[in-house]
Design an enzyme around this catalytic site. Structure first.
Site, PDB file in Angstrom:
ATOM      1  N   THR A   1      59.893  71.527  61.582  1.00  0.00           N
ATOM      2  CA  THR A   1      60.302  71.966  62.928  1.00  0.00           C
ATOM      3  C   THR A   1      59.655  73.300  63.303  1.00  0.00           C
ATOM      4  O   THR A   1      58.948  73.403  64.306  1.00  0.00           O
ATOM      5  CB  THR A   1      61.848  72.097  62.979  1.00  0.00           C
ATOM      6  N   VAL A   2      59.893  74.338  62.492  1.00  0.00           N
ATOM      7  CA  VAL A   2      59.411  75.681  62.857  1.00  0.00           C
ATOM      8  C   VAL A   2      57.895  75.785  62.678  1.00  0.00           C
ATOM      9  O   VAL A   2      57.192  76.354  63.533  1.00  0.00           O
ATOM     10  CB  VAL A   2      60.136  76.764  62.018  1.00  0.00           C
TER      11      VAL A   2
ATOM     12  N   LYS B   1      65.903  82.779  56.196  1.00  0.00           N
ATOM     13  CA  LYS B   1      66.963  83.795  56.027  1.00  0.00           C
ATOM     14  C   LYS B   1      67.670  83.676  54.687  1.00  0.00           C
ATOM     15  O   LYS B   1      68.141  84.683  54.132  1.00  0.00           O
ATOM     16  CB  LYS B   1      67.979  83.756  57.153  1.00  0.00           C
TER      17      LYS B   1
ATOM     18  N   GLU C   1      61.371  88.484  61.818  1.00  0.00           N
ATOM     19  CA  GLU C   1      62.052  88.369  63.117  1.00  0.00           C
ATOM     20  C   GLU C   1      62.679  86.981  63.307  1.00  0.00           C
ATOM     21  O   GLU C   1      63.785  86.846  63.829  1.00  0.00           O
ATOM     22  CB  GLU C   1      61.037  88.633  64.245  1.00  0.00           C
TER      23      GLU C   1
ATOM     24  N   GLY D   1      66.779  82.933  65.873  1.00  0.00           N
ATOM     25  CA  GLY D   1      65.650  82.190  66.447  1.00  0.00           C
ATOM     26  C   GLY D   1      64.709  83.030  67.278  1.00  0.00           C
ATOM     27  O   GLY D   1      64.087  83.968  66.782  1.00  0.00           O
TER      28      GLY D   1
ATOM     29  N   GLY E   1      66.825  69.070  65.528  1.00  0.00           N
ATOM     30  CA  GLY E   1      66.077  69.998  64.669  1.00  0.00           C
ATOM     31  C   GLY E   1      66.729  71.367  64.528  1.00  0.00           C
ATOM     32  O   GLY E   1      66.106  72.311  64.061  1.00  0.00           O
TER      33      GLY E   1
ATOM     34  N   ASP F   1      74.652  79.985  56.664  1.00  0.00           N
ATOM     35  CA  ASP F   1      73.507  80.431  57.461  1.00  0.00           C
ATOM     36  C   ASP F   1      73.860  81.701  58.247  1.00  0.00           C
ATOM     37  O   ASP F   1      73.091  82.670  58.276  1.00  0.00           O
ATOM     38  CB  ASP F   1      73.089  79.290  58.402  1.00  0.00           C
TER      39      ASP F   1
ATOM     40  N   LYS G   1      72.280  85.579  57.832  1.00  0.00           N
ATOM     41  CA  LYS G   1      71.772  86.360  58.965  1.00  0.00           C
ATOM     42  C   LYS G   1      72.559  87.665  59.119  1.00  0.00           C
ATOM     43  O   LYS G   1      71.983  88.725  59.395  1.00  0.00           O
ATOM     44  CB  LYS G   1      71.868  85.530  60.253  1.00  0.00           C
TER      45      LYS G   1
HETATM   46  P1  NDP Z   1      61.846  71.453  58.068  1.00  0.00           P
HETATM   47  O1  NDP Z   1      62.530  70.728  56.985  1.00  0.00           O
HETATM   48  O2  NDP Z   1      61.738  70.817  59.409  1.00  0.00           O
HETATM   49  O3  NDP Z   1      60.380  71.867  57.607  1.00  0.00           O
HETATM   50  C1  NDP Z   1      60.031  72.292  56.314  1.00  0.00           C
HETATM   51  C2  NDP Z   1      58.630  71.749  56.060  1.00  0.00           C
HETATM   52  O4  NDP Z   1      58.094  72.347  54.879  1.00  0.00           O
HETATM   53  C3  NDP Z   1      58.655  70.226  55.833  1.00  0.00           C
HETATM   54  O5  NDP Z   1      57.586  69.650  56.532  1.00  0.00           O
HETATM   55  C4  NDP Z   1      58.511  70.125  54.320  1.00  0.00           C
HETATM   56  O6  NDP Z   1      57.900  68.946  53.914  1.00  0.00           O
HETATM   57  C5  NDP Z   1      57.586  71.305  54.051  1.00  0.00           C
HETATM   58  N1  NDP Z   1      57.686  71.722  52.662  1.00  0.00           N
HETATM   59  C6  NDP Z   1      58.775  72.201  52.025  1.00  0.00           C
HETATM   60  N2  NDP Z   1      58.480  72.516  50.756  1.00  0.00           N
HETATM   61  C7  NDP Z   1      57.167  72.227  50.590  1.00  0.00           C
HETATM   62  C8  NDP Z   1      56.260  72.323  49.493  1.00  0.00           C
HETATM   63  N3  NDP Z   1      56.662  72.773  48.321  1.00  0.00           N
HETATM   64  N4  NDP Z   1      54.972  71.955  49.669  1.00  0.00           N
HETATM   65  C9  NDP Z   1      54.551  71.477  50.860  1.00  0.00           C
HETATM   66  N5  NDP Z   1      55.347  71.354  51.955  1.00  0.00           N
HETATM   67  C10 NDP Z   1      56.649  71.716  51.806  1.00  0.00           C
HETATM   68  O7  NDP Z   1      62.579  72.864  58.192  1.00  0.00           O
HETATM   69  P2  NDP Z   1      62.627  73.840  59.444  1.00  0.00           P
HETATM   70  O8  NDP Z   1      61.312  73.984  60.058  1.00  0.00           O
HETATM   71  O9  NDP Z   1      63.787  73.476  60.304  1.00  0.00           O
HETATM   72  O10 NDP Z   1      63.060  75.196  58.722  1.00  0.00           O
HETATM   73  C11 NDP Z   1      62.132  75.936  57.971  1.00  0.00           C
HETATM   74  C12 NDP Z   1      62.674  77.321  57.727  1.00  0.00           C
HETATM   75  O11 NDP Z   1      62.903  77.958  58.977  1.00  0.00           O
HETATM   76  C13 NDP Z   1      64.010  77.361  56.978  1.00  0.00           C
HETATM   77  O12 NDP Z   1      64.017  78.503  56.165  1.00  0.00           O
HETATM   78  C14 NDP Z   1      65.022  77.517  58.101  1.00  0.00           C
HETATM   79  O13 NDP Z   1      66.190  78.158  57.666  1.00  0.00           O
HETATM   80  C15 NDP Z   1      64.254  78.395  59.048  1.00  0.00           C
HETATM   81  N6  NDP Z   1      64.660  78.341  60.436  1.00  0.00           N
HETATM   82  C16 NDP Z   1      64.793  77.124  61.056  1.00  0.00           C
HETATM   83  C17 NDP Z   1      65.106  77.068  62.390  1.00  0.00           C
HETATM   84  C18 NDP Z   1      65.246  75.783  63.122  1.00  0.00           C
HETATM   85  O14 NDP Z   1      65.613  75.807  64.295  1.00  0.00           O
HETATM   86  N7  NDP Z   1      64.979  74.645  62.499  1.00  0.00           N
HETATM   87  C19 NDP Z   1      65.291  78.305  63.177  1.00  0.00           C
HETATM   88  C20 NDP Z   1      65.126  79.537  62.419  1.00  0.00           C
HETATM   89  C21 NDP Z   1      64.819  79.528  61.095  1.00  0.00           C
HETATM   90  P3  NDP Z   1      58.845  67.715  53.469  1.00  0.00           P
HETATM   91  O15 NDP Z   1      59.458  67.194  54.702  1.00  0.00           O
HETATM   92  O16 NDP Z   1      57.861  66.785  52.843  1.00  0.00           O
HETATM   93  O17 NDP Z   1      59.860  68.252  52.498  1.00  0.00           O
HETATM   94  N1  HSE Z   2      70.143  76.060  61.342  1.00  0.00           N
HETATM   95  C1  HSE Z   2      69.951  77.268  62.054  1.00  0.00           C
HETATM   96  C2  HSE Z   2      70.851  77.273  63.272  1.00  0.00           C
HETATM   97  C3  HSE Z   2      68.517  77.397  62.489  1.00  0.00           C
HETATM   98  O1  HSE Z   2      71.411  76.232  63.607  1.00  0.00           O
HETATM   99  O2  HSE Z   2      71.007  78.337  63.871  1.00  0.00           O
HETATM  100  C4  HSE Z   2      68.216  78.740  63.115  1.00  0.00           C
HETATM  101  O3  HSE Z   2      68.276  79.757  62.177  1.00  0.00           O
END
Ligand code: NDP
Ligand code: HSE
Length: 425
Positions: A13-14, A105, A129, A134, A187, A201, A205
């Site tokens: 997602t991010v 975080k 940040e 977010g 997401g 979570d 934060k």
């Molecule tokens: P996702 O699960 O959508 O994305 C994580 C990605 O990283 C996946 O594509 C995953 O692949 C890949 N990945 C993980 N480990 C490995 C590895 N060892 N090697 C290669 N690829 C890897 O998570 P998000 O994007 O939602 O979240 C990511 C981070 O951002 C987290 O720390 C979350 O707390 C933070 N965050 C998320 C927010 C949100 O709105 N979603 C907002 C703010 C922060 P695979 O699917 O194959 O495991």
């Molecule tokens: N899972 C977190 C939330 C993502 O819902 O706020 C953003 O940090």
């Protein structure tokens, strides 16, 4: 023009949101900030995610050493989530002199001191940040815009998933489980949504935000935490009758003795409070500084593009820093208990089921009185056999209320204590 090479770790997602912004805004960033950002590596095991974004597949792989050994990479942005392998990878990158930008975080709140130590050794920067709230620029506000203040309190809705769930339950009368599924589909939720709904979570934060606000380390071990999984539609509806909205709040303040109290829990707030109108995946943080007074930052706390916006801002910020800055406090988990308070004072909403017979109220009031718990108002609804009683309690120490509720639950006339919810006036 300053050219910087960037590696993206994770394309979920991010990571996906960040990729899209970096591609779409490349020329604007170059023009406005004088920074030409080149994505040199994407570490992602699912190549179809890169394909879907139209990324150059020759830069997609799983070998972190390619990033560590590439001299042209100066910033590594991490969105794997979780502790490992993110921690090991980031420490490697920091020791190799590459600044990191992270949305993680959990990792940051649990291992900030180790990351900072590696960053200092590698003379690299740490930027986070996107880890809190977010797309809302809360970290920059706390570190760069509040120097003229002692921050007295910080209170916020810092989790998009739970705010989305509570808003839908309140406004559309939906069930908890159905709304959680929708938040996952959009997401917002963490890989394991327990982190969202049980308040972890928000606790991560709050640890980061309150440490920056009070310029002293507030480890997660010093934060009281309670989630929303036991919240019922019934209590949300009763709360409305009293003029309240239910929110999962993250609260940190200095009490009258100068101790820090930090807590995450569901709380009723008056419908007129600025945080009450924060709905859906929106987040907001209300800060009180001794000179500025009240300020509130509001925006999307989760999702691909809002979080990607914060990541891209950190990448550009990192590129423009002459010298990295580190935490403005002693960054250690070993803090003295004496700096923290766990007996905080709140108003309370209590719901219980009792036998509908004479003398019940007197018995409950007696227990309350013995524990210095004072009733503000109450409502009672009877079905002839049992009665549901809801009390609003005047501001009272947490310990008094907990003890009173233990004693009340032991009364033979009390069938069950069904809800104890704090009220922030
Ligand atoms: P996702 O699960 O959508 O994305 C994580 C990605 O990283 C996946 O594509 C995953 O692949 C890949 N990945 C993980 N480990 C490995 C590895 N060892 N090697 C290669 N690829 C890897 O998570 P998000 O994007 O939602 O979240 C990511 C981070 O951002 C987290 O720390 C979350 O707390 C933070 N965050 C998320 C927010 C949100 O709105 N979603 C907002 C703010 C922060 P695979 O699917 O194959 O495991
Ligand atoms: N899972 C977190 C939330 C993502 O819902 O706020 C953003 O940090």
């Amino acid at each position: 023009m300053k050219k910087i090479g960037v590696a993206l770790l994770g394309l979920g997602t991010v990571g996906g949101g960040t990729y899209r912004i970096l591609m779409n805004n490349h020329d604007a960033i170059a023009k406005n900030d004088g920074v030409d950002v080149e994505i040199r590596h994407i570490i992602e095991r699912d190549v179809s995610k890169a394909e879907a974004l139209g990324a150059d597949l020759s830069i997609v792989g799983t070998d972190i050493d390619k990033v560590v050994n590439d001299d042209k990479v100066s910033v590594v942005a991490e969105f794997f989530g979780g502790i490992e392998p993110a921690k090991t990878f980031l420490i490697k990158c920091l020791l190799a002199g590459k600044s990191i930008v992270t949305a993680n975080k959990e990792l940051f709140s649990k291992h900030w001191p180790e990351l900072e130590e590696a960053a200092k050794k590698g003379k690299a920067g740490l930027y986070f940040e996107a880890s809190c709230v977010g797309g809302v620029p809360i970290i920059r506000t706390l570190t760069q815009s509040m120097q003229g203040n002692n921050i007295l309190s910080l209170m916020g809705i810092v989790n998009g998933t739970t705010n989305f769930i509570l808003s839908k339950m309140a406004d559309e009368g939906l069930e908890y489980a159905d709304v959680l599924k929708e938040a996952q589909r959009l997401g917002y939720a963490e890989a394991d949504p327990t982190a969202d709904v049980e308040g972890f979570d928000s606790m991560y934060k709050l640890s980061i935000l309150s440490s920056l606000a009070f310029r002293t380390k507030v480890p997660i071990s010093k934060i009281y935490r309670e989630g929303i999984s036991k919240v019922s539609k019934e209590d949300i509806a009763y709360g409305k009758k009293f003029g309240y909205e239910l929110k999962l709040l993250a609260i940190a303040k200095r009490n009258a003795e100068g101790k820090i109290e930090a807590r995450v829990h569901p709380a009723f707030i008056p419908a007129s409070h600025p945080l009450a109108s924060v709905k859906g995946s929106f987040n907001a943080v209300h800060i009180v500084g001794d000179n500025v007074g009240d300020i509130m930052l509001y925006g999307r706390g989760a999702g691909d593009l809002p979080t990607g916006s914060a990541i891209v801002s950190d990448i550009v910020f990192a590129a423009k820093q002459a010298k990295p800055q580190y935490a403005p406090f002693k960054n250690t988990e070993k803090v003295s208990d004496s700096g923290f308070s766990s007996n905080f004072y709140c108003n309370y909403y209590l719901r219980m089921k009792v036998k509908d017979e004479e003398g019940v109220l007197a018995k409950i009031a007696g227990v309350f009185g013995k524990n210095h718990v004072s009733i503000n108002t109450m409502i009672q609804e009877s079905d002839g056999e049992n009665a549901k009683i809801i009390f609003l309690i005047h501001k009272t120490g947490e310990k008094n209320v907990k003890k009173a509720m233990q004693d009340v639950a032991l009364l033979p006339c009390v069938e069950s204590v069904d809800a104890v919810i704090r009220v922030e006036e």
